[in-house]
Design an enzyme around this catalytic site. Structure first.
Site, PDB file in Angstrom:
ATOM      1  N   GLU A   1      -5.548   4.260  -4.838  1.00  0.00           N
ATOM      2  CA  GLU A   1      -5.535   5.042  -4.060  1.00  0.00           C
ATOM      3  C   GLU A   1      -3.932   5.784  -4.102  1.00  0.00           C
ATOM      4  O   GLU A   1      -3.167   5.254  -4.952  1.00  0.00           O
ATOM      5  CB  GLU A   1      -5.035   4.655  -2.414  1.00  0.00           C
ATOM      6  CG  GLU A   1      -6.223   4.795  -1.911  1.00  0.00           C
ATOM      7  CD  GLU A   1      -6.954   3.792  -0.384  1.00  0.00           C
ATOM      8  OE1 GLU A   1      -7.283   3.814   0.108  1.00  0.00           O
ATOM      9  OE2 GLU A   1      -5.504   2.947  -0.499  1.00  0.00           O
TER      10      GLU A   1
ATOM     11  N   HIS B   1       0.949  -1.668   0.193  1.00  0.00           N
ATOM     12  CA  HIS B   1      -0.020  -0.329   0.160  1.00  0.00           C
ATOM     13  C   HIS B   1       1.214   1.088   0.086  1.00  0.00           C
ATOM     14  O   HIS B   1       0.646   2.427   0.450  1.00  0.00           O
ATOM     15  CB  HIS B   1      -0.744   0.478   1.499  1.00  0.00           C
ATOM     16  CG  HIS B   1      -2.134  -1.316   0.876  1.00  0.00           C
ATOM     17  ND1 HIS B   1      -3.035  -1.558   0.423  1.00  0.00           N
ATOM     18  CD2 HIS B   1      -1.297  -2.532   2.073  1.00  0.00           C
ATOM     19  CE1 HIS B   1      -3.553  -2.850   0.855  1.00  0.00           C
ATOM     20  NE2 HIS B   1      -2.620  -3.043   1.593  1.00  0.00           N
TER      21      HIS B   1
ATOM     22  N   HIS C   1     -13.592   1.393   4.166  1.00  0.00           N
ATOM     23  CA  HIS C   1     -13.053   0.768   2.831  1.00  0.00           C
ATOM     24  C   HIS C   1     -14.185  -0.636   3.243  1.00  0.00           C
ATOM     25  O   HIS C   1     -13.864  -0.824   1.715  1.00  0.00           O
ATOM     26  CB  HIS C   1     -11.139  -0.223   3.638  1.00  0.00           C
ATOM     27  CG  HIS C   1     -10.290   0.938   3.351  1.00  0.00           C
ATOM     28  ND1 HIS C   1     -10.047   1.713   4.203  1.00  0.00           N
ATOM     29  CD2 HIS C   1      -9.445   0.961   2.343  1.00  0.00           C
ATOM     30  CE1 HIS C   1      -8.794   2.367   3.238  1.00  0.00           C
ATOM     31  NE2 HIS C   1      -8.466   1.814   2.719  1.00  0.00           N
TER      32      HIS C   1
ATOM     33  N   HIS D   1      -8.152  -7.162   1.456  1.00  0.00           N
ATOM     34  CA  HIS D   1      -7.382  -5.968   2.434  1.00  0.00           C
ATOM     35  C   HIS D   1      -8.395  -6.243   3.479  1.00  0.00           C
ATOM     36  O   HIS D   1      -8.070  -6.047   4.719  1.00  0.00           O
ATOM     37  CB  HIS D   1      -6.912  -4.885   2.159  1.00  0.00           C
ATOM     38  CG  HIS D   1      -5.915  -3.824   1.651  1.00  0.00           C
ATOM     39  ND1 HIS D   1      -5.922  -4.245   3.365  1.00  0.00           N
ATOM     40  CD2 HIS D   1      -7.010  -2.655   2.678  1.00  0.00           C
ATOM     41  CE1 HIS D   1      -4.664  -3.001   3.851  1.00  0.00           C
ATOM     42  NE2 HIS D   1      -5.704  -1.412   2.969  1.00  0.00           N
TER      43      HIS D   1
ATOM     44  N   HIS E   1      -0.911   2.922  -5.413  1.00  0.00           N
ATOM     45  CA  HIS E   1      -1.253   1.205  -5.483  1.00  0.00           C
ATOM     46  C   HIS E   1      -3.185   0.990  -5.087  1.00  0.00           C
ATOM     47  O   HIS E   1      -4.173   2.111  -5.425  1.00  0.00           O
ATOM     48  CB  HIS E   1      -1.356   0.949  -3.880  1.00  0.00           C
ATOM     49  CG  HIS E   1      -1.784   1.303  -2.924  1.00  0.00           C
ATOM     50  ND1 HIS E   1      -1.346   2.649  -1.926  1.00  0.00           N
ATOM     51  CD2 HIS E   1      -2.462   0.702  -2.460  1.00  0.00           C
ATOM     52  CE1 HIS E   1      -2.052   2.849  -1.478  1.00  0.00           C
ATOM     53  NE2 HIS E   1      -3.516   2.035  -1.051  1.00  0.00           N
TER      54      HIS E   1
ATOM     55  N   ASP F   1      -6.208  -1.333  -3.528  1.00  0.00           N
ATOM     56  CA  ASP F   1      -6.681  -2.127  -2.358  1.00  0.00           C
ATOM     57  C   ASP F   1      -7.617  -3.231  -2.741  1.00  0.00           C
ATOM     58  O   ASP F   1      -8.261  -3.177  -4.075  1.00  0.00           O
ATOM     59  CB  ASP F   1      -7.239  -1.524  -1.735  1.00  0.00           C
ATOM     60  CG  ASP F   1      -6.503  -0.945  -0.231  1.00  0.00           C
ATOM     61  OD1 ASP F   1      -5.413  -0.212  -0.921  1.00  0.00           O
ATOM     62  OD2 ASP F   1      -7.377   0.169   0.011  1.00  0.00           O
TER      63      ASP F   1
END
Length: 199
Positions: A160, A34, A148, A44, A38, A40
């Site tokens: 992100e 991360h 998230h 995660h 990157h 997700d």
């Protein structure tokens, strides 16, 4: 390279160098999945869910819309409602984060990110992907796990660490491919935008 508090400090080290008599230059990388720009993956925040290697390519490639979300606070549901997000849309949020070269600065707890209500709104709208211009989709003082989980559980892939300072609001072609690390909760990615020219 700034990193989220608690994550490993990224290290980039030349371990073999032509100048020192080696046959080739070789660099060793040590970083969180991360770090920097990157993507997700659902695993995660959900055990047993899809890893980054299961990312559908069309989740982070294709037509995307950059929207400008001004203001000094966090990204609210009301601010997003004004942009009328559409089901399946790849939505990239340009906030005050992109007004500076944040990746050259120490980590800033005051970065703009989504509130929990904003995440709920995007989940209701069933967007396909959301991209943000700092290291987390959730504001530092928000309930980051809840933000998230809301997005990932709704099938929304998260990018992100974007820089959108030179991207005016509008439609673009997004090309964002994370490293295909088997079962990983995320992976660094290279994200590119070019003007959308198709009908």
């Amino acid at each position: 390279m700034p990193h989220y508090p608690g994550d490993p400090v990224p290290e980039i080290k030349r371990v073999q160098a032509l100048e020192e008599g080696a046959e080739a230059n070789v660099t060793h990388l040590s970083l969180s999945a991360h770090a920097g720009t990157h993507v997700d993956a659902p695993v995660h925040f959900f055990s047993g869910r899809a890893g980054i290697d299961e990312l559908p390519l069309d989740a982070t490639m294709g037509r995307a819309r950059v929207v400008h979300v001004p203001g000094e606070g966090q990204v609210s549901a009301e601010a997003l409602r004004a942009h009328d997000p559409r089901p399946g849309e790849r939505l990239l949020l340009r906030t005050r984060n992109s007004d500076r070269r944040w990746w050259e600065l120490p980590f800033q707890e005051s970065f703009a990110g989504l509130t929990r209500e904003a995440a709920d709104f995007l989940a209701e709208r069933r967007v396909g992907c959301v991209g943000v211009d700092y290291l987390s989709v959730a504001g530092f003082h928000e309930d980051s796990p809840a933000v998230h989980r809301t997005l990932l559980d709704a099938g929304i892939w998260i990018i992100e660490g974007l820089y959108l300072g030179e991207a005016a609001p509008g439609d673009y072609e997004l090309i964002c491919l994370p490293l295909r690390v088997a079962g990983s909760d995320g992976a660094p990615a290279r994200a590119l935008l070019r003007p959308w020219t198709r009908g």
